[in-house]
Design a protein around this motif. Structure first.
Motif, PDB file in Angstrom:
ATOM      1  N   GLU A 183      -9.084   1.320   3.157  1.00  0.00           N
ATOM      2  CA  GLU A 183      -9.418   0.002   2.629  1.00  0.00           C
ATOM      3  C   GLU A 183      -9.837  -0.954   3.745  1.00  0.00           C
ATOM      4  O   GLU A 183     -10.647  -1.842   3.532  1.00  0.00           O
ATOM      5  CB  GLU A 183      -8.237  -0.575   1.842  1.00  0.00           C
ATOM      6  CG  GLU A 183      -7.937   0.187   0.563  1.00  0.00           C
ATOM      7  CD  GLU A 183      -9.092   0.165  -0.431  1.00  0.00           C
ATOM      8  OE1 GLU A 183      -9.658  -0.909  -0.694  1.00  0.00           O
ATOM      9  OE2 GLU A 183      -9.440   1.242  -0.946  1.00  0.00           O
ATOM     10  N   THR A 184      -9.276  -0.758   4.930  1.00  0.00           N
ATOM     11  CA  THR A 184      -9.674  -1.611   6.052  1.00  0.00           C
ATOM     12  C   THR A 184     -11.093  -1.275   6.490  1.00  0.00           C
ATOM     13  O   THR A 184     -11.884  -2.163   6.796  1.00  0.00           O
ATOM     14  CB  THR A 184      -8.676  -1.456   7.223  1.00  0.00           C
ATOM     15  OG1 THR A 184      -7.375  -1.756   6.730  1.00  0.00           O
ATOM     16  CG2 THR A 184      -9.001  -2.392   8.357  1.00  0.00           C
ATOM     17  N   GLU A 230     -13.195  -2.942   3.985  1.00  0.00           N
ATOM     18  CA  GLU A 230     -13.221  -4.401   4.138  1.00  0.00           C
ATOM     19  C   GLU A 230     -14.073  -4.823   5.326  1.00  0.00           C
ATOM     20  O   GLU A 230     -14.929  -5.709   5.212  1.00  0.00           O
ATOM     21  CB  GLU A 230     -11.790  -4.948   4.303  1.00  0.00           C
ATOM     22  CG  GLU A 230     -11.763  -6.462   4.242  1.00  0.00           C
ATOM     23  CD  GLU A 230     -10.588  -7.092   4.962  1.00  0.00           C
ATOM     24  OE1 GLU A 230      -9.531  -6.465   5.089  1.00  0.00           O
ATOM     25  OE2 GLU A 230     -10.741  -8.235   5.429  1.00  0.00           O
ATOM     26  N   SER A 233       0.832  -1.202   0.000  1.00  0.00           N
ATOM     27  CA  SER A 233       0.000   0.000   0.000  1.00  0.00           C
ATOM     28  C   SER A 233       0.864   1.248   0.000  1.00  0.00           C
ATOM     29  O   SER A 233       1.958   1.255   0.537  1.00  0.00           O
ATOM     30  CB  SER A 233      -0.918   0.003   1.203  1.00  0.00           C
ATOM     31  OG  SER A 233      -0.178   0.349   2.350  1.00  0.00           O
ATOM     32  N   VAL A 284      -4.324   4.947   2.862  1.00  0.00           N
ATOM     33  CA  VAL A 284      -4.972   3.991   1.961  1.00  0.00           C
ATOM     34  C   VAL A 284      -5.338   2.729   2.728  1.00  0.00           C
ATOM     35  O   VAL A 284      -6.441   2.204   2.600  1.00  0.00           O
ATOM     36  CB  VAL A 284      -4.047   3.643   0.771  1.00  0.00           C
ATOM     37  CG1 VAL A 284      -4.674   2.573  -0.104  1.00  0.00           C
ATOM     38  CG2 VAL A 284      -3.739   4.881  -0.041  1.00  0.00           C
ATOM     39  N   LEU A 285      -4.414   2.287   3.552  1.00  0.00           N
ATOM     40  CA  LEU A 285      -4.655   1.065   4.325  1.00  0.00           C
ATOM     41  C   LEU A 285      -5.855   1.249   5.259  1.00  0.00           C
ATOM     42  O   LEU A 285      -6.707   0.379   5.383  1.00  0.00           O
ATOM     43  CB  LEU A 285      -3.405   0.701   5.127  1.00  0.00           C
ATOM     44  CG  LEU A 285      -3.511  -0.584   5.967  1.00  0.00           C
ATOM     45  CD1 LEU A 285      -3.695  -1.803   5.082  1.00  0.00           C
ATOM     46  CD2 LEU A 285      -2.287  -0.767   6.844  1.00  0.00           C
ATOM     47  N   PRO A 295     -18.727  -1.831  -1.684  1.00  0.00           N
ATOM     48  CA  PRO A 295     -18.979  -0.751  -0.734  1.00  0.00           C
ATOM     49  C   PRO A 295     -18.202   0.511  -1.116  1.00  0.00           C
ATOM     50  O   PRO A 295     -17.161   0.418  -1.763  1.00  0.00           O
ATOM     51  CB  PRO A 295     -18.463  -1.309   0.592  1.00  0.00           C
ATOM     52  CG  PRO A 295     -17.539  -2.409   0.239  1.00  0.00           C
ATOM     53  CD  PRO A 295     -17.925  -2.918  -1.099  1.00  0.00           C
ATOM     54  N   ASN A 332     -17.675  -4.127   4.609  1.00  0.00           N
ATOM     55  CA  ASN A 332     -18.222  -5.136   3.696  1.00  0.00           C
ATOM     56  C   ASN A 332     -18.593  -6.416   4.442  1.00  0.00           C
ATOM     57  O   ASN A 332     -19.654  -6.991   4.231  1.00  0.00           O
ATOM     58  CB  ASN A 332     -17.187  -5.424   2.603  1.00  0.00           C
ATOM     59  CG  ASN A 332     -17.692  -6.391   1.559  1.00  0.00           C
ATOM     60  OD1 ASN A 332     -18.765  -6.187   0.994  1.00  0.00           O
ATOM     61  ND2 ASN A 332     -16.953  -7.448   1.329  1.00  0.00           N
TER      62      ASN A 332
END
Lengths: 214, 306
Positions: A119-120, A123, A110, A115-116, A149, A126
């Motif tokens: 995205e977490t 995730e 990443s 960003v991490l 999502p 979701n």
């Protein structure tokens, strides 16, 4: 008159839905624990019938204590159809990253921590949404599919969702739960919203669900 | 006629994995792009060929599909790719592997139980390339390749917040070309542009990877120096000043020499906002201009108290 009755959820049906939600969120919580290795506590869901245009006000009232928030939204499709909003107070992304102990390759690849974190959030969002929606659908013998999502606000003080997600005059059922991860200072709201379009199917499915117990 | 032919003709990778993580289906697209034939990989664990997938995140997502019937989305933003596949030749320079957006979902048997999961792989390399170009255009100054002012300002906010949180030093450096208008008037704008480019490259060669260098205005540049006390920032500023004063820019066969003035300021308890820090560096720069140019002035916060 036929359509009117099709489009209205009776008190009895609301009670059945409440029951369905209780059972399915209980199951979701157990399965989530298995998937993300953290015990997810889901509060007893609250079922409300509302005019769709009142939705932003309703949500705003619940999150008024948060300074800034992140909102993740995800559509789900099928006879049971609607949209989910997952609302985290700010900085939750960071806490989730720490909780999941992301030390794997994805971190090195990443670009940045930001960003991490984002995205977490996506995730975990979701997985949470999928568990809750999926279990409700399963109990009502339906299968749903999902769109990816999206993060609509990230650590933003603007606390509102769009008014225009449904026809303003139509009714919506809002199923609200407060979730938290046991032993972690991470919590938020999950709003599962289904519009009038699904009411016809929902009424039939709810009665079919009851028949199994009668 | 079997519609499953479509799976081998569609411009997308399709993979089916069972509960033991063994590959049950591997379409033609995957064969072509991975160089692994269906025969080689079928009924073998996916991790045998793709060890990179054996991460907590991938396993967690597979579990959520089997357990919850979830759909999972592996965006290119974080994962770049799931399967390290070759990119089409024209993008080779930009990326090691094909950039992918992948979706994972459940496959159910006749009685509705989830027995397998599918993974759909989409090549998004081209989109990512355009996205990167757009991003660059949005954050960088076209002429000098330095960041633009807007990017600098957002970055300074982030860096100052970080410095405050971890109680670390941070400094800012403002640079202005002396008598730049004269360069433009004497040699023309083309030469002026060349001077700007040269100065930019001198500064870029002096700073660290973690510093941010931006074109702040016409002939004014700014540098954010995280983890740097004003004392060290001055040393850097001196190096830049000397470097530029030695440089001869050749334009239209004319040698052009320019000098620069620099102002340095560091964050303190009083200078605690991006605006204030920039203002103090700018004040120092003004002082450098006032006292004869081609020099470095550091803002002294004792003056604030006076």
């Amino acid at each position: 008159m036929e359509t009117a009755s099709n489009n209205q959820i009776t008190e009895e049906e609301k009670d059945i839905l409440q029951e369905v939600m209780n059972i399915s969120f209980g199951k979701a919580s157990a399965d989530l624990t298995d998937v993300i290795n953290a015990y997810v506590v889901l509060s007893v869901p609250d079922v409300t019938l509302l005019k769709a245009e009142k939705l932003p006000d309703y949500i705003r009232d619940d999150i008024k204590d948060y300074n800034s928030i992140s909102i993740i939204e995800q559509n789900f499709w099928g006879k049971f159809k609607g949209i989910c909003f997952l609302i985290f107070p700010s900085r939750s992304g960071r806490k989730l990253v720490a909780m999941l102990g992301e030390g794997d390759d994805s971190f090195e690849q990443s670009d940045t921590m930001a960003v991490l974190e984002k995205e977490t959030l996506i995730e975990v969002g979701n997985i949470l949404i999928g568990a809750c929606v999926g279990k409700v659908a399963e109990l009502l013998s339906e299968v749903v599919t999902y769109s990816p999502p999206r993060v609509i606000f990230e650590d933003s003080p603007k606390k509102n969702i769009s008014k225009d997600i449904f026809e303003p005059e139509s009714m919506a059922i809002i199923m609200k739960t407060i979730f938290s991860f046991e032993g972690q200072d991470i919590n938020g709201f999950l709003f599962l919203v289904t519009s009038q379009e699904s009411f016809g199917w929902l009424k039939v499915a709810l009665h079919r669900f009851m028949e199994r117990y009668e | 006629m079997s519609f499953s032919q479509i799976f081998d003709m569609i411009n997308m990778g399709l993979v089916v994995i069972d509960k033991e993580m063994n590959v049950r289906y591997w379409n033609r697209w995957m064969e072509i792009h991975s160089g692994i034939s269906s025969d080689e990989i079928l009924n073998r664990s996916i991790f045998e060929h793709f060890r990179n997938l054996d991460t907590p995140r991938f396993n967690r997502n597979c579990k959520s599909v089997f357990k919850l019937g979830n759909f999972c989305f592996f965006s290119q933003k974080l994962h770049k790719y799931l399967f390290p596949l070759k990119t089409d030749s024209s993008f080779k320079a930009d990326f090691d592997y094909m950039q992918q957006s992948c979706t994972m979902g459940p496959l159910r048997n006749g009685s509705g139980a989830i027995t397998d999961i599918f993974i759909a792989v989409q090549d998004v390399t081209e989109v990512v390339m355009y996205e990167q170009q757009l991003l660059e255009m949005n954050t960088k100054d076209g002429l000098t390749g330095a960041y633009n002012r807007r990017f600098l300002e957002t970055q300074l906010c982030k860096e100052m917040e970080r410095a405050k949180r971890y109680k670390r030093p941070i400094s800012v450096l403002m640079l202005d070309i002396d008598h730049f208008k004269k360069v433009n008037d004497t040699y023309g704008h083309q030469c002026g542009d060349l001077v700007l480019k040269t100065i930019s490259s001198v500064v870029q060669s002096c700073i660290r990877k973690t510093d941010f260098f931006a074109r702040y205005g016409g002939e004014e540049f700014c540098c954010i120096l995280p983890e740097t006390k004003p004392e060290s920032a001055v040393i850097l500023a001196e190096r830049i000043r000397k470097g530029i004063s030695k440089k001869v820019v050749k334009c239209k066969k004319e040698p052009i020499k320019v000098t620069v003035s620099l102002g340095v300021a560091g964050a303190t308890e009083i200078i605690d906002s991006p605006d204030r820090l920039l203002k103090k560096a700018d004040d120092a720069l003004y002082k450098a201009k006032e006292t004869g140019r081609n020099r470095v002035v550091v803002f002294n916060d004792k003056k604030v108290m006076a």
